[in-house]
Design a protein around this motif. Sequence first.
Motif, PDB file in Angstrom:
ATOM      1  N   PRO A 305      53.143  67.375  34.357  1.00 35.91           N
ATOM      2  CA  PRO A 305      53.525  65.748  33.831  1.00 35.91           C
ATOM      3  C   PRO A 305      54.756  64.796  35.039  1.00 35.91           C
ATOM      4  N   ALA A 306      55.365  66.475  35.171  1.00 48.55           N
ATOM      5  CA  ALA A 306      55.972  65.599  36.337  1.00 48.55           C
ATOM      6  C   ALA A 306      55.052  64.721  37.721  1.00 48.55           C
ATOM      7  N   VAL A 307      53.797  65.004  37.884  1.00 44.16           N
ATOM      8  CA  VAL A 307      52.247  65.213  38.964  1.00 44.16           C
ATOM      9  C   VAL A 307      51.972  64.259  38.741  1.00 44.16           C
ATOM     10  N   GLY A 308      51.762  62.982  37.050  1.00 50.38           N
ATOM     11  CA  GLY A 308      51.390  62.263  36.907  1.00 50.38           C
ATOM     12  C   GLY A 308      52.226  60.611  36.795  1.00 50.38           C
ATOM     13  N   GLN A 309      53.876  61.429  37.040  1.00 53.41           N
ATOM     14  CA  GLN A 309      54.593  60.156  36.913  1.00 53.41           C
ATOM     15  C   GLN A 309      54.300  59.936  37.786  1.00 53.41           C
ATOM     16  N   THR A 310      55.065  60.680  38.954  1.00 48.89           N
ATOM     17  CA  THR A 310      55.325  60.642  39.945  1.00 48.89           C
ATOM     18  C   THR A 310      54.158  59.405  40.971  1.00 48.89           C
ATOM     19  N   ALA A 311      52.605  60.501  40.559  1.00 53.13           N
ATOM     20  CA  ALA A 311      51.653  59.490  41.021  1.00 53.13           C
ATOM     21  C   ALA A 311      51.910  58.256  40.446  1.00 53.13           C
ATOM     22  N   VAL A 312      52.531  57.327  39.514  1.00 53.33           N
ATOM     23  CA  VAL A 312      52.771  56.318  38.449  1.00 53.33           C
ATOM     24  C   VAL A 312      53.328  56.004  39.012  1.00 53.33           C
ATOM     25  N   VAL A 313      54.339  56.243  39.221  1.00 54.20           N
ATOM     26  CA  VAL A 313      55.679  55.785  39.730  1.00 54.20           C
ATOM     27  C   VAL A 313      55.180  55.196  41.982  1.00 54.20           C
ATOM     28  N   ARG A 314      54.724  56.071  42.499  1.00 54.57           N
ATOM     29  CA  ARG A 314      53.860  55.759  43.567  1.00 54.57           C
ATOM     30  C   ARG A 314      52.843  54.039  43.602  1.00 54.57           C
ATOM     31  N   GLY A 315      51.986  54.766  42.014  1.00 53.64           N
ATOM     32  CA  GLY A 315      51.204  53.362  42.806  1.00 53.64           C
ATOM     33  C   GLY A 315      52.251  51.889  42.087  1.00 53.64           C
ATOM     34  N   ARG A 316      52.713  51.902  40.641  1.00 54.68           N
ATOM     35  CA  ARG A 316      53.252  50.629  40.720  1.00 54.68           C
ATOM     36  C   ARG A 316      54.035  50.723  42.037  1.00 54.68           C
ATOM     37  N   LEU A 317      55.030  51.237  42.422  1.00 54.41           N
ATOM     38  CA  LEU A 317      55.966  51.101  43.966  1.00 54.41           C
ATOM     39  C   LEU A 317      54.736  49.933  44.398  1.00 54.41           C
ATOM     40  N   MET A 318      53.990  50.805  44.823  1.00 53.83           N
ATOM     41  CA  MET A 318      52.562  50.070  46.283  1.00 53.83           C
ATOM     42  C   MET A 318      52.411  49.305  45.653  1.00 53.83           C
ATOM     43  N   GLU A 319      52.352  48.908  44.323  1.00 55.57           N
ATOM     44  CA  GLU A 319      51.933  47.668  43.840  1.00 55.57           C
ATOM     45  C   GLU A 319      53.187  46.160  43.913  1.00 55.57           C
ATOM     46  N   LEU A 320      54.000  46.612  43.594  1.00 53.07           N
ATOM     47  CA  LEU A 320      55.003  45.620  43.624  1.00 53.07           C
ATOM     48  C   LEU A 320      55.498  45.296  45.171  1.00 53.07           C
ATOM     49  N   LEU A 321      55.316  46.616  45.952  1.00 58.29           N
ATOM     50  CA  LEU A 321      55.744  46.489  47.962  1.00 58.29           C
ATOM     51  C   LEU A 321      54.479  45.470  47.907  1.00 58.29           C
ATOM     52  N   ALA A 322      53.493  45.284  47.899  1.00 61.27           N
ATOM     53  CA  ALA A 322      51.827  44.896  48.718  1.00 61.27           C
ATOM     54  C   ALA A 322      52.177  43.522  48.429  1.00 61.27           C
ATOM     55  N   ALA A 323      52.666  43.254  46.333  1.00 67.86           N
ATOM     56  CA  ALA A 323      53.332  42.123  45.857  1.00 67.86           C
ATOM     57  C   ALA A 323      53.585  41.202  47.009  1.00 67.86           C
ATOM     58  N   GLU A 324      54.276  41.478  47.903  1.00 71.20           N
ATOM     59  CA  GLU A 324      55.170  40.520  48.583  1.00 71.20           C
ATOM     60  C   GLU A 324      54.933  40.384  49.928  1.00 71.20           C
ATOM     61  N   LEU A 325      53.874  40.729  49.782  1.00 69.11           N
ATOM     62  CA  LEU A 325      53.659  40.690  51.460  1.00 69.11           C
ATOM     63  C   LEU A 325      51.978  40.488  51.556  1.00 69.11           C
ATOM     64  N   LEU A 326      50.938  40.841  50.836  1.00 60.93           N
ATOM     65  CA  LEU A 326      49.772  41.276  50.956  1.00 60.93           C
ATOM     66  C   LEU A 326      48.851  40.111  49.529  1.00 60.93           C
ATOM     67  N   PRO A 327      47.670  39.765  49.862  1.00 63.69           N
ATOM     68  CA  PRO A 327      47.130  38.681  48.906  1.00 63.69           C
ATOM     69  C   PRO A 327      47.107  39.531  47.564  1.00 63.69           C
TER      70      PRO A 327
END
Length: 425
Positions: A305-327
């Motif tokens: 389960p930890a792998v899925g959790q890490t993957a989702v954290v990565r995805g959400r973090l990248m989404e939030l960071l991209a929202a600052e700089l990308l369309p």
Amino acid sequence: MTDNATPLDPSQTEPGATSENQVVIARQAILDEQRAVFGYELFDRSTAADSHTAASDAALLFNALSYAGSEALVGRKTVFINCTHASLTGPHLELIHPEKVVLEVPILAADATAEQIAEYIPVLQGVRAHGFRLAFNQEVLRRAYAGWLPLAAFIKLDLQAFRPELTEPLVKFARANSQAQLVAEKVETAQQHERMQALGVKLFQGYWFAHPTLVKAQTIRPSQATILQLIDMVRKQASVAEIEELLKKDPTLSFNLLRFINSSGFGLSVEITSFRHAVMILGLKKLFRWAALLLTTSRNSGSPPAVGQTAVVRGRLMELLAAELLPPEDCDNAFVVGVFSLLDVMLGVPLDRALETVSLPQSVVDAVLHGKGVFAPFLKLTQACESGDDAAFAEAAQELHLSNRQVNWAHLQALTWAENLDFGG
């Protein structure tokens, strides 16, 4: 004969693979008169030949499309699938592009009455009306099955099932009473091939050409709890946005959906790379069928389960960071980069092989596989957040001109978001 997929020894497994996360499907080529591959007959190696049910038929088709990477399994060739009578009315057929699939239908039991045989004609007509082609063996040439004969697109003549002197009469009878293409099946010698070819038969299958080969595929299966949640949402006719949100929270669910909808058996002419587009293309009815079939083939095991959790954290973090700089339209792809950057761990195979099994935008592949492109700096920063490497963190944040406070706040939000999800089996 040249075969696109590598035959695998059943005793061999990929590193990290187990019988719990591996699908094994056998296939045998059907060749034309130039010995080019016309199609493949698929066999479920997990079910005994005499134990096929409607459920096992559905699982074979579903696994072929969802897990075995059907480009490697059948490419763009026609697929021949053996069916039980019960499976011909199953909902799984609604998920399949009929132009790609031939359903091999057995005749009824030896003691079937003329009335029972006739009663089955509307079922076969219904399957044909949906665009599927039907194949029967030579038993359909018996007088009792005269009503079935016009429905045949293929008649497979099993050369081990009748005496050689009956070959010519059977071929002539089939030609005179049907429009079906004839397939010489279980061709084991050059003499058998030459005899059938001399009679004008143009399709051949048998050990003389090719033994069945095994195609193995690593699978990642969502937890049953998540699939049930998707089924419940579809049943309540949730919005596309709500369903998309669930898909974004479960990397295995979204991975399976994208791989399925882009398989050759689904029949789309364009690649689907976003969750929202996939849901809209499928529609609620087909999405329900897909989720129900996924539920029947899923197990409560697989990657930790930890792998899925890490993957989702990565995805959400990248989404939030991209929202600052990308369309805004790039934020979804940023999420996909984060989630699918751990596919190799979830599948237990190298990342390049994992990415071959699902259609993704080139910008996503560039970031995940090559560390290049618009999303690469975001992935680098996300990985630095996980590693605790202060120097790498500072360098990655500076490259994107993001302050420590911005990144840390986004990371905290991503962790909080992930903690509210259920990663249990």
